[in-house]
Write an enzyme that holds these catalytic residues in place. Sequence first.
Site, mmCIF file in Angstrom:
data_model
loop_
_atom_site.group_PDB
_atom_site.id
_atom_site.type_symbol
_atom_site.label_atom_id
_atom_site.label_comp_id
_atom_site.label_asym_id
_atom_site.label_seq_id
_atom_site.Cartn_x
_atom_site.Cartn_y
_atom_site.Cartn_z
ATOM 1 C CG HIS B 44 -2.005 0.933 1.143
ATOM 2 N ND1 HIS B 44 -3.135 0.916 0.457
ATOM 3 C CD2 HIS B 44 -2.153 1.991 1.725
ATOM 4 C CE1 HIS B 44 -3.729 1.993 0.590
ATOM 5 N NE2 HIS B 44 -3.271 2.819 1.413
ATOM 6 C CE1 TYR B 47 0.633 3.084 -5.418
ATOM 7 C CE2 TYR B 47 1.945 4.080 -3.586
ATOM 8 C CZ TYR B 47 0.812 4.121 -4.224
ATOM 9 O OH TYR B 47 -0.068 4.923 -3.967
ATOM 10 C CD GLU B 88 -5.059 7.677 -1.191
ATOM 11 O OE1 GLU B 88 -3.829 8.080 -1.351
ATOM 12 O OE2 GLU B 88 -5.764 7.971 -0.358
ATOM 13 C CG HIS B 90 -10.408 3.798 2.353
ATOM 14 N ND1 HIS B 90 -11.038 4.081 3.444
ATOM 15 C CD2 HIS B 90 -9.194 3.983 2.294
ATOM 16 C CE1 HIS B 90 -10.083 4.348 4.469
ATOM 17 N NE2 HIS B 90 -8.875 4.196 3.699
ATOM 18 C CG HIS B 92 -8.201 -4.671 1.333
ATOM 19 N ND1 HIS B 92 -7.849 -3.869 0.305
ATOM 20 C CD2 HIS B 92 -7.911 -5.799 1.190
ATOM 21 C CE1 HIS B 92 -7.235 -4.899 -0.329
ATOM 22 N NE2 HIS B 92 -7.109 -5.901 -0.008
ATOM 23 N NE ARG B 111 -6.411 13.322 6.440
ATOM 24 C CZ ARG B 111 -7.322 12.262 6.642
ATOM 25 N NH1 ARG B 111 -8.692 12.674 6.872
ATOM 26 N NH2 ARG B 111 -7.077 11.050 6.667
ATOM 27 C CG ASP B 263 -3.275 13.149 4.415
ATOM 28 O OD1 ASP B 263 -3.880 12.154 5.285
ATOM 29 O OD2 ASP B 263 -3.160 12.643 3.295
ATOM 30 C CD GLU B 307 -3.593 3.231 8.563
ATOM 31 O OE1 GLU B 307 -4.803 3.217 7.829
ATOM 32 O OE2 GLU B 307 -2.730 2.695 7.923
ATOM 33 C CB SER B 308 -6.416 8.446 14.672
ATOM 34 O OG SER B 308 -6.785 7.483 15.806
ATOM 35 C CG ASN B 529 -4.540 4.219 -4.455
ATOM 36 O OD1 ASN B 529 -5.672 3.580 -4.919
ATOM 37 N ND2 ASN B 529 -3.965 3.775 -3.458
#
Lengths: 230, 740
Positions: B44, B47, B88, B90, B92, B111, B263, B307-308, B529
């Site tokens: 992730h 790459y 990007e 998301h 999973h 972000r 970010d 990963e907050s 991504n």
Amino acid sequence: MKFAIIVFPGSNCDHDAYHVAKHVLGQEADYVWHKEVSLKGFDCVILPGGFSYGDYLRTGAIARFSPVMSAVVDFAGKGGLVLGICNGFQILTEAGLLPGVLMRNKGLKFICSQVKLKVENNSTPFTNQYKPAEITDIPIAHADGSYFAEKDTIKLLEDTGRIVFRYCDANGQASDSANPNGSINNIAAIVNEKGNVMGTMPHPERACEADLGSAGGLSVFKSILRGFLK
Amino acid sequence: MTINKQVIKEHGLSDGEYARITAILGREPNLLELGIFSVMWSEHCSYKSSRIHLRNFPTKGPAVIQGPGENAGVVDIGGELAVVFKMESHNHPSFIEPYQGAATGVGGILRDVFTMGARPVASLNSLRFGSFENKKTAHLVEGVAAGIAGYGNCMGVPTVGGEVYFNDCYNGNCLVNAMTVGLLKKDKIFKGNASGIGNPVIYVGSKTGRDGIHGATMASDVFGEGGEERRPTVQVGDPFAEKLLLEACLELFKTDYVVGIQDMGAAGLTSSSVEMASRGGMGMEIDMDLVPRREEGMSAYEIMLSESQERMLLVAKKGAEEEVEKIFRKWDLDVSVIGRVVEGGSIQIFEHGKLTAEIPVKALTDDAPLYDRPSKRPDYQDELQRLDITTVPLPKDLNDTLLKLVSSGNIASKEFIYRQYDHMVRTDTVVPPGSDAAIVRIKGTDKAIAMTVDCNPVYCYLDPFRGGVIAVAEAARNLAVSGASPLALTDCLNFGNPERPEVMWQIKEAIGGIREACLALGVPVIGGNVSLYNETSGKAIHPTPTIGMVGLIDDMKYRATQWFKNAGDDIFIIGAIGKGIGGSEYLRVIHGLEKGGAPDIDLATEKKVQDACLHAIKAGIIVSAHDLSEGGLAVGITEACFNPEKLFGASVDFEMGDLRPDELLFGEAQSRIIVSVNKKDVKRLEEICVGAGAVLRRIGKVTKEPQLTINGFISADVSVLISAWKETLPAFIHNSKAGV
């Protein structure tokens, strides 16, 4: 004339209201941070749409405690024009400037869509540029827009012409199928007893330029301006 | 905890990778260091399987200000303005917890865009779910749509477009690809760069909690049975905090205190600190005791790997600390100086006054493992591409076929989903969701930008190279029919497990196809991504290289939508009629076949067709323009009749040569656009097409009566078609809930 656009943490239609006041209407406009305590020098106050305080607890429930709200209450008490749009309407009900409450939509989902509205009262300071019973297009964008109040309150609002906009079909009928959110009597916008405070769930500031699909909301702002110029 | 084989495996590292770590450090890593290597070397973040192939993308162009490698790419649109965008995945997290997974996907991409200094002006998304028959699909659709709405609406960024696909291949892995477009002034671009020895490293935003630890590692693994057990690795979003963060950052960007900003997305504080130091060629020291935390007793390992959401790391000019703090305090956000930029090129992590980890940053970024994994054309590929049309029975009732197609999941109206998105906030959306591309105006100018996301996964499965070509070509075509010239694209490359040679072959082929189309159409790649390991219990998704493309309309007066607007207008096709039904929705939906290869495409022809359409729109003669894609000519014309203001009909009749009726009606030959024009402009349209070298053919006219006729094969009531088209998705969700 000079518009105040109140900015709460989480307001997100503040820029849109500012754009209409400043660039479409050609009037003066300023953002007012929610911690300000004075509204001196302003002729009309707009509480814009958005998610003040993230809609946490209940829509509008925290924003009503912002310092600027005492000034808004004073401003309204002196007869100043206050327009609450969407979250602004929710804040006005929480602050007690308008009766009733906005509950979760009947389908439980956020709805963003153009809707048809019937102008029920065109003699308010916010609607004097509409024709009697005019049908107009203004979009909605909310998850909590189902207007509710006690029976007596609804009767009072109906009897005294305080219902300003009603959701309707193309023929102007306030039918169930034209009611997007389950509001009692298809109520979309109301005014206070004196008529100087309006709360509307539909967003007139999103319907002021033909490029955006409808200019049906522009008459709200033109009405406000006309009252000032008179 | 001692580091043994089990611990190393749990961190997703191979034996070879672990040996490499010990060689870099000259010693065994401690657990914190192992965790940092683990996330930074995860697929992730690094790459590692795709990087050598991604280098093949053309990334330069006259308008490109920032290509891949930053938080988002930037393209010049003339004057003092530039657009910033990125897409990007998301995937999973969204499969495990759809609402929060999708919501935080939106939060992350927003972000990425505003960290560049831009105000986000529009979002899009590409969503892929399993079939209607799959029990989990309805739950995922509802959760993902609500999550995107919940986050995007609160942020006040309109969600203006996207695509939604249903296919069995996504039963075990849904795809949620989110894209955001922002606007900034060219001379005010911010980058994720740490420089200036002694400059303070400042943490801003929400506090750090124990959520999402090892999210990046999870996203770099396949699911087995019971993937839901990984729910604690999914982060929880707080869009209100992010809205405050957005406004605070934009306020900060008006000052000159910022050196660099990034970010905290995947791999949180680890990736943001390491990547910023690496780009700046510096080191960084950070003190765990100064990081704002949600709870007591968090270890350095947890803090670094959390990963907050809604957090940013910035490097400011020395001495500006107080001014920076003042801005974030105004917005009621946490702000804390947690370290500083140092010499030496290492990340140094302190806890309770002690140095607890030290790693050279380049080892974590530029020098991360790089694999040229073996690839192999699957044995089944030949069989997939074979199709003898004579074995496909011609449906008896073609009207019924059309009705089935318009009410099938992939073609049916997506209004049920997009009406949950606030697509109007910011009052710039001049073409809302529903047409080929969304259009957002730029206040204070005559300009507008058009945007779209596209990928047909069946084409990519049958022929990943050509599928990649078509994804780019169709995205550009969607812009052309809206009146926009393509500026650049971003991609989300969603594939299965790259350790399988067949999947690796798909990746290489798709990238090759994208590259070829980019070069032919002159559209550079400015970011994107890669999401691999989208497979469950050994079954991979179809290759899905989603393309997000943005185009510019110089004068927004000249734009188009897909709907007919005047009865009596002539309908034309720009482009050849074309043969073939391979890879079509018609084959898939009506005959249950995913076969026959992807449609042919010639990029030189494609370019001519797009140029002709664009030119005609700019000449002001095009009343409507619609790209022909899934469902072919019959579905395309039907959609053009579905004007939201008023239904129209069409009377279509033309010489069809030796085509079979189903090929003519439902074949998905590429490089075709249907346009409607007023009679008086026909001559001008002909001249333009001759000039561009594009084939033009009149096929019929728009009618007032909502009745559709095509060559004697179709005679259908448009109002019946639109009801079916609108009803599909709400009925599916309703029936799933009711357990029907």
